[in-house]
Design an enzyme around this catalytic site. Structure first.
Site, PDB file in Angstrom:
ATOM      1  N   THR A  64       7.374   1.068  -5.625  1.00 52.72           N
ATOM      2  CA  THR A  64       6.511   0.916  -6.784  1.00 52.72           C
ATOM      3  C   THR A  64       7.347   1.196  -8.023  1.00 52.72           C
ATOM      4  O   THR A  64       8.571   1.338  -7.947  1.00 52.72           O
ATOM      5  CB  THR A  64       5.271   1.831  -6.663  1.00 52.72           C
ATOM      6  OG1 THR A  64       4.374   1.554  -7.740  1.00 52.72           O
ATOM      7  CG2 THR A  64       5.640   3.301  -6.636  1.00 52.72           C
ATOM      8  N   LYS A  68      11.129  -1.564  -8.646  1.00 53.28           N
ATOM      9  CA  LYS A  68      11.031  -2.919  -8.108  1.00 53.28           C
ATOM     10  C   LYS A  68      12.202  -3.813  -8.529  1.00 53.28           C
ATOM     11  O   LYS A  68      12.556  -4.735  -7.799  1.00 53.28           O
ATOM     12  CB  LYS A  68       9.700  -3.549  -8.512  1.00 53.28           C
ATOM     13  CG  LYS A  68       8.496  -2.876  -7.866  1.00 53.28           C
ATOM     14  CD  LYS A  68       7.204  -3.592  -8.217  1.00 53.28           C
ATOM     15  CE  LYS A  68       6.011  -2.932  -7.563  1.00 53.28           C
ATOM     16  NZ  LYS A  68       4.751  -3.665  -7.837  1.00 53.28           N
ATOM     17  N   TYR A 217      -7.361   0.245  -9.228  1.00 50.27           N
ATOM     18  CA  TYR A 217      -8.214   0.734  -8.146  1.00 50.27           C
ATOM     19  C   TYR A 217      -8.662   2.164  -8.371  1.00 50.27           C
ATOM     20  O   TYR A 217      -9.530   2.666  -7.645  1.00 50.27           O
ATOM     21  CB  TYR A 217      -7.528   0.604  -6.775  1.00 50.27           C
ATOM     22  CG  TYR A 217      -6.265   1.407  -6.590  1.00 50.27           C
ATOM     23  CD1 TYR A 217      -6.306   2.743  -6.219  1.00 50.27           C
ATOM     24  CD2 TYR A 217      -5.020   0.817  -6.758  1.00 50.27           C
ATOM     25  CE1 TYR A 217      -5.152   3.479  -6.027  1.00 50.27           C
ATOM     26  CE2 TYR A 217      -3.855   1.533  -6.562  1.00 50.27           C
ATOM     27  CZ  TYR A 217      -3.929   2.867  -6.203  1.00 50.27           C
ATOM     28  OH  TYR A 217      -2.765   3.584  -6.024  1.00 50.27           O
TER      29      TYR A 217
END
Length: 275
Positions: A64, A68, A217
């Protein structure tokens, strides 16, 4: 008994990551009792030494932010999908010791949208211009047949998004963030911004909107997602994306298919409910 293997998610910060919950749920369902999946706080400076120190028991890594892009020079091979956005979120260690980088965010986005009935759209809008926005453009290059309007905060970000569009073969048009409510006329809106950024836009959601894909989320639902659903629109959430990209990671790292999507989603939902 199957050989004990290891995997983990790396990033900074990393304490919030749901990846261990999802991958461990998959291992239980697949009968991989000797497999483990952990999380490690690793920044860009520490990444090379961490990767070089991994032994033969390691099957793969999830990555993450901010790793990346930083991981790419450390790899032996990068898939075309990952190369298209210069971002690797998955590293698989092959039997012959090679490090192969992939990006499961892009196919994960497509799978999450397909699950909600979004197969093709004639146009779309993207809110934001960060790393997730470039992945969104890559996904849209495969399902959007017309223009994509990106709503951004600066001329520099606008240039970046148009550049990604040229690279990915997407007709990207840009508009100032102050006009972001105009995005809601599109049949598909992908919100890629940090928590709180779109809250003020919730009141502008029209009646009978199309589909909203909000990549957050936690917290969930966002005010924008709540408003969208209340007006009859379809919503794809960040947990949908997280689960679908993790499914692909599990399949690549273990070599077993299909990964248990339902069990992984249920584990993620339980973990979020307990926070």
């Amino acid at each position: 008994m199957a050989e004990a293997r290891r995997a983990a998610v790396l990033g900074s910060p990393i304490a919030h990551s749901l990846s261990p919950v999802l991958h461990r749920a998959a291992y239980r369902e697949l009968g991989l009792g000797d497999w483990s999946y952990d999380r490690f706080e690793v920044d860009e400076a520490a990444l090379p030494a961490f990767v070089d120190g991994l032994g033969v028991s390691w099957a793969g890594l999830s990555l993450t932010m901010p790793l990346k892009r930083a991981v790419i020079p450390l790899l032996d091979e990068v898939t075309a999908t990952a190369a298209s956005v210069e971002a690797v979120n998955t590293v698989v260690f092959t039997a012959d010791g090679r490090r192969v980088g992939d990006n499961t965010d892009i196919p994960g986005m497509i799978a999450a949208m397909r699950e909600r009935g979004v197969e093709k759209v004639e146009s779309a809008a993207v809110l934001g211009a960060g790393a997730t926005a470039s992945s969104a453009l890559a996904a849209l290059s495969l399902i959007c047949t017309g223009p994509v309007t990106a709503y951004v905060r600066s001329a520099a970000r606008a240039r970046e998004m148009r550049g990604w569009g040229e690279r990915l073969g997407v007709d990207v048009r840009t508009a100032d963030w102050s006009e972001a409510a105009g995005a809601f006329d599109a049949p598909l809106v992908i919100a890629t911004t940090p928590a709180g950024t779109t809250d003020a836009l919730a009141a502008a959601v029209p009646g009978a909107p199309g589909t909203l894909f909000d990549v957050l989320y936690e917290p969930w639902p966002t005010p924008l997602a709540t408003a969208w659903q209340s007006r009859g629109g379809a919503v794809v959430g960040g947990l949908d994306l997280l689960v679908h990209q993790a499914v692909l990671q599990v399949e690549q790292m273990t070599g077993l298919t299909p990964a248990p999507l339902a069990a992984m989603r249920e584990a993620g939902e339980r973990a979020l409910a307990s926070r």
